[in-house]
Design a protein around this motif. Structure first.
Motif, PDB file in Angstrom:
ATOM      1  N   GLU A 260       0.827  -1.211   0.000  1.00  0.00           N
ATOM      2  CA  GLU A 260       0.000   0.000   0.000  1.00  0.00           C
ATOM      3  C   GLU A 260       0.864   1.265   0.000  1.00  0.00           C
ATOM      4  O   GLU A 260       0.641   2.185  -0.795  1.00  0.00           O
ATOM      5  CB  GLU A 260      -0.901  -0.015   1.239  1.00  0.00           C
ATOM      6  N   GLU A 261       1.860   1.305   0.877  1.00  0.00           N
ATOM      7  CA  GLU A 261       2.689   2.502   0.986  1.00  0.00           C
ATOM      8  C   GLU A 261       3.614   2.659  -0.223  1.00  0.00           C
ATOM      9  O   GLU A 261       3.880   3.777  -0.670  1.00  0.00           O
ATOM     10  CB  GLU A 261       3.472   2.482   2.296  1.00  0.00           C
ATOM     11  N   MET A 262       4.093   1.544  -0.762  1.00  0.00           N
ATOM     12  CA  MET A 262       4.926   1.606  -1.960  1.00  0.00           C
ATOM     13  C   MET A 262       4.137   2.195  -3.123  1.00  0.00           C
ATOM     14  O   MET A 262       4.630   3.074  -3.843  1.00  0.00           O
ATOM     15  CB  MET A 262       5.439   0.207  -2.333  1.00  0.00           C
ATOM     16  N   ALA A 263       2.910   1.760  -3.300  1.00  0.00           N
ATOM     17  CA  ALA A 263       2.068   2.277  -4.390  1.00  0.00           C
ATOM     18  C   ALA A 263       1.810   3.767  -4.205  1.00  0.00           C
ATOM     19  O   ALA A 263       1.851   4.544  -5.170  1.00  0.00           O
ATOM     20  CB  ALA A 263       0.756   1.502  -4.444  1.00  0.00           C
ATOM     21  N   TYR A 264       1.574   4.176  -2.974  1.00  0.00           N
ATOM     22  CA  TYR A 264       1.285   5.583  -2.694  1.00  0.00           C
ATOM     23  C   TYR A 264       2.500   6.462  -3.002  1.00  0.00           C
ATOM     24  O   TYR A 264       2.385   7.505  -3.671  1.00  0.00           O
ATOM     25  CB  TYR A 264       0.870   5.745  -1.228  1.00  0.00           C
ATOM     26  N   VAL A 265       3.676   6.044  -2.525  1.00  0.00           N
ATOM     27  CA  VAL A 265       4.881   6.864  -2.716  1.00  0.00           C
ATOM     28  C   VAL A 265       5.316   6.849  -4.180  1.00  0.00           C
ATOM     29  O   VAL A 265       5.788   7.866  -4.699  1.00  0.00           O
ATOM     30  CB  VAL A 265       6.009   6.393  -1.772  1.00  0.00           C
ATOM     31  N   LYS A 266       5.138   5.716  -4.858  1.00  0.00           N
ATOM     32  CA  LYS A 266       5.438   5.669  -6.298  1.00  0.00           C
ATOM     33  C   LYS A 266       4.602   6.690  -7.054  1.00  0.00           C
ATOM     34  O   LYS A 266       5.095   7.374  -7.964  1.00  0.00           O
ATOM     35  CB  LYS A 266       5.140   4.259  -6.853  1.00  0.00           C
ATOM     36  N   ASP A 267       3.339   6.793  -6.685  1.00  0.00           N
ATOM     37  CA  ASP A 267       2.447   7.756  -7.336  1.00  0.00           C
ATOM     38  C   ASP A 267       2.913   9.188  -7.077  1.00  0.00           C
ATOM     39  O   ASP A 267       2.852  10.048  -7.959  1.00  0.00           O
ATOM     40  CB  ASP A 267       1.018   7.544  -6.827  1.00  0.00           C
TER      41      ASP A 267
END
Length: 382
Positions: A260-267
């Motif tokens: 979840e956090e990886m997807a958020y920071v990638k965005d």
């Protein structure tokens, strides 16, 4: 004025859950983990639970996890002990490693007459694996390769399996500074051809002053610090109990919320890159930092199209506007020297332009990034 923290590669905000756990530990479990009475046994149980937790998330054996004061101590411990205890005569590294590695191997070359070789780096900051193999095959000396997984300034990702397989082929040891990686990427220590890793809690929303080394079992390394029998005799000194508790909690949350956090920071990173390209014609990106597949999702290193006069004022101006970022490693922020990483990969003319590292976390927002871009645009047009 907004306050925008975009220097997460230097250190991260401590999670509130971590603070609560540490406060509980300080208030209720205050025995020395080395004491044999019930207070000490209670503390020891918590320390060993933390060790098992870390081992579980990276698929290592608990005995392979050694608590340290952070990544710098872990790097020093591994490199020094490998030379002293394992008869390492040759160290192969690169000139764009963190100074915790570079300065250590330079000292080892002086103290132990270790041969020091630097693998060639391309214009994007990637090691030449063909050159690495030629260095490994060069002679019959016992060798250690030290190459970081995620470069802390330009974010490039190293192919650990490719390097590890070459090390196996030539019976060399492999150490990787994984301070920017552990807590941000899934790990499988048992299935990665590597001998030594390092980590620091403050890079994944834990406390400063605590980290760990992962050292493959039966490595032959002996203690660097002598005194008590803590850390299975490998690192003497009373354990930093409350920090270990904080590290465990931060590590647990990081891995339980990794996807979840990886997807958020990638965005966030993609949004920032696109905004810079749109609003600042002539912007460039150092290394592979703008490549979402070849660099970490947590940072971008931006080269801005400003003249030398503007370059001198850029970080000061951003700070006045409440924006925290850096020109490179925080460990070198007090130095007048430029980035040793960018010096290796950029031509002289490009080095004159200001390069800034912006690094992100779950606590950042797109609104903060838009504000930062607007300040950069305003500065460019001033």
């Amino acid at each position: 004025m907004q306050q925008v923290y975009l220097d997460n590669a230097a250190t991260t905000q401590v999670r509130q859950e971590v603070i609560v756990k540490m406060q509980e530990a300080l208030a209720t479990v205050y025995g020395n983990p080395s004491s044999i009475h019930s207070f000490g046994r209670s503390a020891k149980t918590v320390v060993e639970k933390a060790r098992k937790t870390i081992a579980k998330y990276i698929n290592a054996h608990p005995a392979e996890v050694i608590f340290t004061s952070g990544g710098t101590e872990a790097d020093n411990m591994i490199l020094r002990c490998a030379v002293r205890d394992l008869n390492v005569e040759t160290i192969i590294t690169s000139k764009i490693e963190h100074h915790a590695v570079l300065h250590t191997v330079e000292e080892l070359a002086k103290e132990y007459q270790v041969k020091l070789h630097f693998v060639q780096i391309d214009a994007y900051g990637n090691p030449d694996l063909n050159h690495l193999e030629s260095l490994l095959a060069k002679d019959e000396t016992k060798k250690l390769v030290s190459l970081m997984h995620v470069n802390n300034e330009i974010g490039n990702l190293l192919d650990l399996h490719a390097v590890g397989n070459l090390c196996q082929k030539y019976d060399a040891l492999f150490h990787s500074d994984t301070v920017q990686s552990l807590g941000h990427y899934p790990w499988n220590f048992k299935e990665t051809p590597i001998h030594f890793l390092t980590a620091a809690a403050h890079k994944f929303h834990g406390p400063k002053g605590i980290g760990f080394a992962v050292i493959k079992r039966n490595s032959g390394l002996k203690p660097l610090l002598f005194g008590g029998s803590q850390e299975r005799g490998f690192r003497a000194g009373t354990e930093s109990f409350h920090n270990i508790v904080g590290l465990e909690e931060a590590f647990t949350i990081s891995y339980n919320s990794l996807a979840e956090e990886m997807a958020y920071v990638k965005d966030l990173k993609a949004h920032f890159i696109n905004g810079l390209k749109r609003e600042l014609p002539g912007v460039a990106f150092n290394g592979y930092s703008a490549d979402m597949d070849k660099s970490t999702y947590t940072l971008v290193n931006v080269r801005l199209p400003f003249n030398e006069q503007k370059s001198l004022m850029l970080l000061f101006h951003l700070d006045l506007k409440g924006i925290a970022c850096s020109k490179g490693s925080a460990c070198q922020s007090g130095s007048d020297l430029g980035s040793h990483v960018l010096t290796e990969i950029l031509p002289e003319e490009e080095l004159k332009k200001p390069s800034v590292r912006f690094s992100f976390s779950k606590y950042n927002t797109k609104e903060e990034l838009d504000y930062t871009i607007s300040i950069l645009k305003e500065f460019a047009n001033s």
